[in-house]
Design an enzyme around this catalytic site. Structure first.
Site: not given
Ligand SMILES: NC(=O)c1ccc[n+]([C@@H]2O[C@H](COP(=O)([O-])OP(=O)(O)OC[C@H]3O[C@@H](n4cnc5c(N)ncnc54)[C@H](O)[C@@H]3O)[C@@H](O)[C@H]2O)c1
Length: 257
Positions: A15, A37, A79, A121, A131, A135, A139, A142, A146, A158
């Site tokens: 939990r 989030k 972003e 942020k 949100e 907040r 978006n 988006h 989306h 994205h």
């Molecule tokens: N929770 C939220 O508020 C929120 C907001 C925006 C996005 N997201 C989520 O974030 C995710 C995408 O995040 P991302 O773009 O970080 O992608 P990711 O975590 O998939 O990383 C992208 C790639 O970069 C590699 N990588 C990581 N650090 C590295 C480094 N320092 N040097 C080289 N390569 C590296 C990873 O292994 C991966 O292959 C999605 O799942 C999306 O839904 C969440």
């Protein structure tokens, strides 16, 4: 991905337990790891299972940003630019001016962008964690973005979809006389700089039904975040399909129906 998944597990295991998130991507630093989030996908549906769960701490591993590929930089910079446009004019202009160097991997510049974007942020999330109000401004881009992602069946990144969504939202704002032509043009120029492969814009007749399926539907209206000027935005739910159509056409690269 790892901070979303790890924080989701932490928020549900026994939990809920504390978590410390360490981000090594630019998108993680400016967006995903900041704000509490958490989510995982369910079947084909993105972010379908998730929670709001504030971590104990978020660590931005700025020294690791130098090894990211161009796509990783682009995802984060779009972003960060969005965050500037809705909340901090000076930060938005900084990205407009320094975009080319940042995309080349200027590590000190990227670290500054990551830090400032996370600060902005965190400030917004601090005022509205779940949100219900401010907040929502994060978006920006988006709603149509989306729909574009869904139209291309999640095969287009994205960042490119949201970039196009930001251009279109800016054009709707321009159509309502909320921003100047100059600002709308600056946004389009910056998005083409940050996402150099131009993405054909799905027509409104295809995007509108997809936008209606979005989870951000309020009072039966599609919620768009519009700009009131550089660094200022507001949510509206009275944008019409016709307005969206006009905005998409004015971006000038509509995909054939
Ligand atoms: N929770 C939220 O508020 C929120 C907001 C925006 C996005 N997201 C989520 O974030 C995710 C995408 O995040 P991302 O773009 O970080 O992608 P990711 O975590 O998939 O990383 C992208 C790639 O970069 C590699 N990588 C990581 N650090 C590295 C480094 N320092 N040097 C080289 N390569 C590296 C990873 O292994 C991966 O292959 C999605 O799942 C999306 O839904 C969440």
């Amino acid at each position: 991905v790892i901070t979303d998944l790890g924080a989701f597990v932490a928020s549900t295991y026994k939990r809920g337990m504390g978590s410390v998130l360490v981000s090594t991507t630019l998108l993680g630093c400016v967006d995903a790891a900041v704000g509490g989030k958490t989510a995982v996908n369910l079947g084909a549906a993105k972010n379908m299972v998730g929670t709001f769960h504030a971590p104990e701490a978020v660590i931005l591993d700025l020294g690791s940003l130098g090894t990211l590929n161009k796509r990783g930089l682009m995802e984060g910079l779009v972003e960060a630019y969005k965050t500037g446009l809705i909340a901090d004019e000076e930060f938005a202009s900084h990205i407009e001016l320094n975009g080319p160097d940042l995309l080349k991997g200027d590590q000190l510049g990227l670290a500054q962008v990551a830090r400032r974007s996370a600060e902005i942020k965190a400030g917004i999330v601090g005022e509205d964690f779940t949100e219900k109000g401010k907040r929502m401004l994060l978006n920006f881009g988006h709603t149509y973005g989306h729909a574009v992602e869904a139209f291309y069946r999640h095969k287009v990144s994205h960042g490119r979809c949201v970039g196009l969504g930001m251009e279109v939202a800016a054009r709707i704002s321009l159509g309502r006389g909320m921003i100047s032509e100059d600002l709308a043009e600056r946004i389009s120029r910056t998005i083409s700089l940050l996402t150099p492969k131009p993405l054909a814009a799905p027509p409104a007749k295809d995007a509108w039904p997809l936008a209606l399926q979005d989870k951000k539907i309020r009072n039966r209206g599609v919620v768009f975040i519009l700009l009131k000027g550089p660094g200022q935005a507001e949510p509206v739910n009275d944008v019409t399909e016709q307005e969206l159509d006009t905005a998409i056409k004015s971006v000038g690269r509509q995909r054939d129906g």
